[in-house]
Design a protein around this motif. Sequence first.
Motif, PDB file in Angstrom:
ATOM      1  N   GLY A  49     -21.251  -0.634 -19.954  1.00  0.00           N
ATOM      2  CA  GLY A  49     -22.667  -0.619 -20.300  1.00  0.00           C
ATOM      3  C   GLY A  49     -23.240   0.746 -20.607  1.00  0.00           C
ATOM      4  O   GLY A  49     -24.437   0.870 -20.851  1.00  0.00           O
ATOM      5  N   GLN A 106     -26.621   6.137 -23.736  1.00  0.00           N
ATOM      6  CA  GLN A 106     -27.421   4.912 -23.627  1.00  0.00           C
ATOM      7  C   GLN A 106     -26.857   4.014 -22.535  1.00  0.00           C
ATOM      8  O   GLN A 106     -25.651   3.805 -22.456  1.00  0.00           O
ATOM      9  N   ALA A 107     -27.747   3.492 -21.702  1.00  0.00           N
ATOM     10  CA  ALA A 107     -27.374   2.492 -20.699  1.00  0.00           C
ATOM     11  C   ALA A 107     -27.925   1.156 -21.173  1.00  0.00           C
ATOM     12  O   ALA A 107     -29.090   1.066 -21.568  1.00  0.00           O
ATOM     13  N   ALA A 108     -27.100   0.113 -21.155  1.00  0.00           N
ATOM     14  CA  ALA A 108     -27.527  -1.210 -21.603  1.00  0.00           C
ATOM     15  C   ALA A 108     -27.155  -2.252 -20.561  1.00  0.00           C
ATOM     16  O   ALA A 108     -26.134  -2.125 -19.874  1.00  0.00           O
ATOM     17  N   TRP A 109     -27.995  -3.282 -20.421  1.00  0.00           N
ATOM     18  CA  TRP A 109     -27.739  -4.360 -19.468  1.00  0.00           C
ATOM     19  C   TRP A 109     -28.510  -5.586 -19.894  1.00  0.00           C
ATOM     20  O   TRP A 109     -29.370  -5.537 -20.756  1.00  0.00           O
ATOM     21  N   ARG A 124     -31.816  -8.410 -23.505  1.00  0.00           N
ATOM     22  CA  ARG A 124     -31.042  -7.175 -23.453  1.00  0.00           C
ATOM     23  C   ARG A 124     -32.000  -6.016 -23.284  1.00  0.00           C
ATOM     24  O   ARG A 124     -33.047  -5.966 -23.926  1.00  0.00           O
ATOM     25  N   ARG A 125     -31.665  -5.121 -22.416  1.00  0.00           N
ATOM     26  CA  ARG A 125     -32.478  -3.931 -22.185  1.00  0.00           C
ATOM     27  C   ARG A 125     -31.580  -2.704 -22.314  1.00  0.00           C
ATOM     28  O   ARG A 125     -30.391  -2.753 -22.008  1.00  0.00           O
ATOM     29  N   CYS A 126     -32.184  -1.581 -22.750  1.00  0.00           N
ATOM     30  CA  CYS A 126     -31.430  -0.332 -22.795  1.00  0.00           C
ATOM     31  C   CYS A 126     -32.383   0.835 -22.609  1.00  0.00           C
ATOM     32  O   CYS A 126     -33.594   0.713 -22.832  1.00  0.00           O
ATOM     33  N   LYS A 185     -32.283   5.301 -23.201  1.00  0.00           N
ATOM     34  CA  LYS A 185     -31.517   6.386 -23.821  1.00  0.00           C
ATOM     35  C   LYS A 185     -31.903   7.723 -23.209  1.00  0.00           C
ATOM     36  O   LYS A 185     -33.075   7.950 -22.889  1.00  0.00           O
ATOM     37  N   ALA A 229     -27.798   8.041 -17.492  1.00  0.00           N
ATOM     38  CA  ALA A 229     -27.519   6.715 -18.062  1.00  0.00           C
ATOM     39  C   ALA A 229     -26.771   5.844 -17.055  1.00  0.00           C
ATOM     40  O   ALA A 229     -27.092   4.666 -16.874  1.00  0.00           O
ATOM     41  N   ARG A 282     -28.333   2.373 -15.367  1.00  0.00           N
ATOM     42  CA  ARG A 282     -27.681   1.057 -15.446  1.00  0.00           C
ATOM     43  C   ARG A 282     -27.354   0.526 -14.059  1.00  0.00           C
ATOM     44  O   ARG A 282     -27.562  -0.646 -13.764  1.00  0.00           O
TER      45      ARG A 282
END
Length: 141
Positions: free
Chosen positions: A85, A102-105, A112-114, A116, A131, A135
């Motif tokens: 992620g 970037q962290a995404a989850w 979806r959220r992210c 930066k 990041a 996450r």
Amino acid sequence: MPSDSKNYAIARIDLPDARTHGWQVRLQRRGIKYAKFFADAPLGGIELSLKTARDWRNNLLGRLENEDRARICQRSTRNSSGVVGVSKVSVVTNGVRYTFWQAAWSPEPGKRRCVKFSIKRYGDTEAFELAVLARTEAIGL
């Protein structure tokens, strides 16, 4: 499973001319269709066939949820950060290159959220650590 319906993905099928009576379970996940018919007579009547259909559906949903969790939590061979992620991203806007971690989850299915973190602002190491922290906190670890 939606909490508002204990018969989610279950439909009653009554075709007297074909002597077909029972419950049909139908689901689709990731383009794969799952379906099974539960006839009343062999299962002991309407109530027992409905209970069997619900049990089968619940078992299937549990299996699919576990498969999704396993897929999400495994590191892809394309992952170069070493953290699920978290990825390094570069974009060019008006001829200027911006690079960030970037962290995404996914807080819930279908969402979806992210977030930066600029490498120019924080430096490569700190942006990466921010990041990872973002996450980790977002997914509740």
